[in-house]
Design a protein around this motif. Structure first.
Motif, short mmCIF file in Angstrom:
data_model
loop_
_atom_site.label_atom_id
_atom_site.label_comp_id
_atom_site.label_asym_id
_atom_site.label_seq_id
_atom_site.Cartn_x
_atom_site.Cartn_y
_atom_site.Cartn_z
N VAL A 208 45.65 40.32 46.67
CA VAL A 208 45.92 39.52 45.27
C VAL A 208 46.22 40.44 44.33
N ALA A 209 47.61 40.44 43.50
CA ALA A 209 48.38 40.16 42.53
C ALA A 209 47.97 39.76 40.93
N VAL A 210 47.63 40.14 40.26
CA VAL A 210 47.90 39.23 38.81
C VAL A 210 48.50 39.75 37.91
N LEU A 211 49.54 38.90 37.20
CA LEU A 211 50.86 38.77 36.58
C LEU A 211 50.61 38.46 35.33
N HIS A 212 50.96 39.52 34.56
CA HIS A 212 49.75 38.29 33.42
C HIS A 212 51.85 39.14 31.56
N ALA A 213 51.89 37.94 31.55
CA ALA A 213 53.32 38.51 30.62
C ALA A 213 54.36 39.57 31.34
N GLY A 214 54.79 39.55 32.67
CA GLY A 214 55.69 40.05 32.78
C GLY A 214 55.56 41.44 33.76
N ARG A 215 54.18 41.33 33.74
CA ARG A 215 53.72 42.54 34.54
C ARG A 215 52.52 42.55 34.88
N THR A 219 45.72 44.51 40.77
CA THR A 219 46.10 44.15 42.42
C THR A 219 44.78 44.99 42.96
N GLY A 220 44.89 44.29 44.19
CA GLY A 220 43.30 44.90 45.47
C GLY A 220 42.76 43.71 46.22
N SER A 221 41.80 43.98 47.41
CA SER A 221 41.86 43.04 47.85
C SER A 221 41.22 41.65 46.85
N VAL A 222 40.84 40.61 48.08
CA VAL A 222 41.06 39.48 47.12
C VAL A 222 39.52 39.55 46.47
N ALA A 223 38.52 39.72 47.37
CA ALA A 223 37.05 40.60 47.52
C ALA A 223 36.91 41.14 45.96
N ASP A 224 37.19 42.60 46.27
CA ASP A 224 37.88 43.07 44.87
C ASP A 224 37.91 42.37 43.51
N ILE A 225 39.24 41.48 43.34
CA ILE A 225 39.28 40.46 42.32
C ILE A 225 39.22 40.44 41.91
N PHE A 226 38.41 38.95 43.21
CA PHE A 226 37.52 37.95 42.48
C PHE A 226 35.81 38.44 41.62
N LEU A 227 35.33 39.52 43.10
CA LEU A 227 34.07 39.93 42.29
C LEU A 227 34.06 40.74 41.96
N ASP A 228 34.48 41.40 41.54
CA ASP A 228 34.48 42.87 40.68
C ASP A 228 35.75 42.56 39.15
N PRO A 229 36.44 41.84 39.13
CA PRO A 229 37.10 42.12 37.69
C PRO A 229 36.89 42.63 37.03
N GLN A 230 38.43 43.91 37.11
CA GLN A 230 38.67 44.68 36.24
C GLN A 230 39.55 44.33 34.61
N ALA A 231 40.59 43.41 35.07
CA ALA A 231 41.47 43.12 33.63
C ALA A 231 40.77 41.99 33.22
N ALA A 232 41.42 42.28 31.38
CA ALA A 232 40.87 41.84 30.83
C ALA A 232 41.27 40.02 31.58
N LEU A 237 41.08 34.30 33.50
CA LEU A 237 41.65 33.17 34.36
C LEU A 237 40.14 32.86 35.29
N LEU A 238 39.49 33.61 35.28
CA LEU A 238 37.58 33.37 35.87
C LEU A 238 37.51 32.16 35.22
N ALA A 239 37.53 33.02 34.12
CA ALA A 239 36.61 32.10 32.98
C ALA A 239 36.96 30.49 32.84
N GLU A 240 38.23 30.54 32.88
CA GLU A 240 38.61 28.91 32.82
C GLU A 240 38.72 28.54 34.17
N ALA A 241 38.68 28.97 34.97
CA ALA A 241 38.10 28.12 37.07
C ALA A 241 36.98 28.16 36.52
N GLY A 242 36.18 27.57 35.56
CA GLY A 242 34.68 27.86 35.63
C GLY A 242 33.68 28.29 35.81
#
Length: 324
Positions: A208-215, A219-232, A237-242
């Motif tokens: 998955v890649a996370v897009l914000h304001a055109g940038r 990006t990374g595996s789904v496990a990396d992005i959801f379980l250890d997010p690096q970008a603010a 987005l995860l916080a808004e999802a509860g």
């Protein structure tokens, strides 16, 4: 299969929809692109099939620069790329079978061959008995299945999905995503899935890649992005999802940690074992147990008090990852 190199897209009036986007999508994978409305997701997907041309950079699909194609070459490339849409895009005055056959007729496929292909596709999406019906007679999920069958009509190598489940209820969404996962597995399709729904990415995507304001901010595996997010932006987005982390519980008197585990650990009584070993008490303040495509995972916000909390945190680390 797909490579974006420094891609930018500026519309008339100076609006920058995409800015310096670098992405690669491997052949046969399901690649998710998530972001808020206005992040540039739909513009990106329109660049992949040549409906838009980049202002800067290159869009390479299976070795060909899409911006350099026109005429017959562009039409041939588009036949290799199927597209499914949020609002289905079906022709109301045509039957289900006619809707699925429409790309074949444009491509000049003989009538008998087209009829056999339509029957095959309707069977694959579970609508064999609905070919004679019109879109108005179908449910939302059935309409989207027609849209998927139509997208597959010309035998594409790539399937693009632009918010294809946003108009569907949760149960129907799960059914449609299961169908997409089956198509990826059975046909080896490369799938690019645009969405703002976190559960959609969890269920079917490999990366998955996370897009914000055109940038692209992450990006990374789904496990990396959801379980250890690096970008603010990803964390937001995860916080808004509860999904709430330790900072959401400022009044808890003890230690608060975030514990992440996956695989076989999910079935073990880890908290009970650690509590017995260290005498610590656990409060589950927030969390989620679920699946990332084919693997179970758990991510819990835990409050620790009493006993040896430092030893408890160390013990949790033997079974997963602990973050403050």
């Amino acid at each position: 299969m797909i490579r974006l190199e420094g891609v930018g897209k500026r519309f008339a009036g100076g609006a920058m929809a995409l800015d310096g986007v670098d992405l690669t999508v491997a052949r046969g994978e399901v690649f998710g692109i998530i972001g808020r409305s206005g992040a540039g997701k739909s513009t990106l997907i329109r660049l992949l099939n040549g409906l838009e041309r980049p202002t800067a950079g290159a869009v390479i699909v299976d070795g060909a620069d899409v911006a350099g194609l026109d005429g017959a070459a562009l039409r041939a490339m588009r036949r290799r790329i199927g597209m499914i849409f949020q609002q289905f895009g079906l022709l109301a005055s045509r039957t289900v079978a006619d809707n699925v056959a429409f790309p074949l007729r444009i491509a000049g496929t003989p009538r008998g061959q087209a009829a056999a292909r339509v029957a095959e596709l309707l069977d694959r999406v579970g609508l064999s008995d609905h070919g004679h019906k019109y879109p108005a007679q179908l449910s939302g999920g059935q309409k989207q299945r027609v849209g998927i069958a139509r997208a597959l009509a010309t035998g594409p190598d790539i399937l693009l999905s632009d918010e294809a489940t946003s108009a569907l209820d949760p149960e129907t969404t799960r059914d449609v995503l299961a169908l997409i996962a089956d198509l990826n597995r059975d046909l080896g399709l490369t799938i690019v899935l645009i969405t703002h729904e976190m559960d959609v990415v969890r269920q079917v995507c490999d990366r998955v890649a996370v897009l914000h304001a055109g940038r692209v901010v992450e990006t990374g595996s789904v496990a990396d992005i959801f379980l250890d997010p690096q970008a603010a932006e990803t964390r937001a987005l995860l916080a808004e999802a509860g999904e709430q982390g330790p900072a959401a519980f400022p009044n808890f008197a003890g230690r608060i940690v975030r514990w992440t585990c996956h695989g076989a650990t999910i079935g073990e009584p880890v908290l009970t074992m650690v509590a017995r070993e260290t005498g610590a008490d656990f409060a589950i303040l927030d969390g989620r147990i679920g699946r990332l495509r084919d693997e179970s995972y758990g991510q819990l916000t835990l409050g620790l008090s009493g006993g040896d909390t430092e030893a408890a945190i160390a013990a949790l680390g033997r079974y997963g990852r602990v973050t403050a």
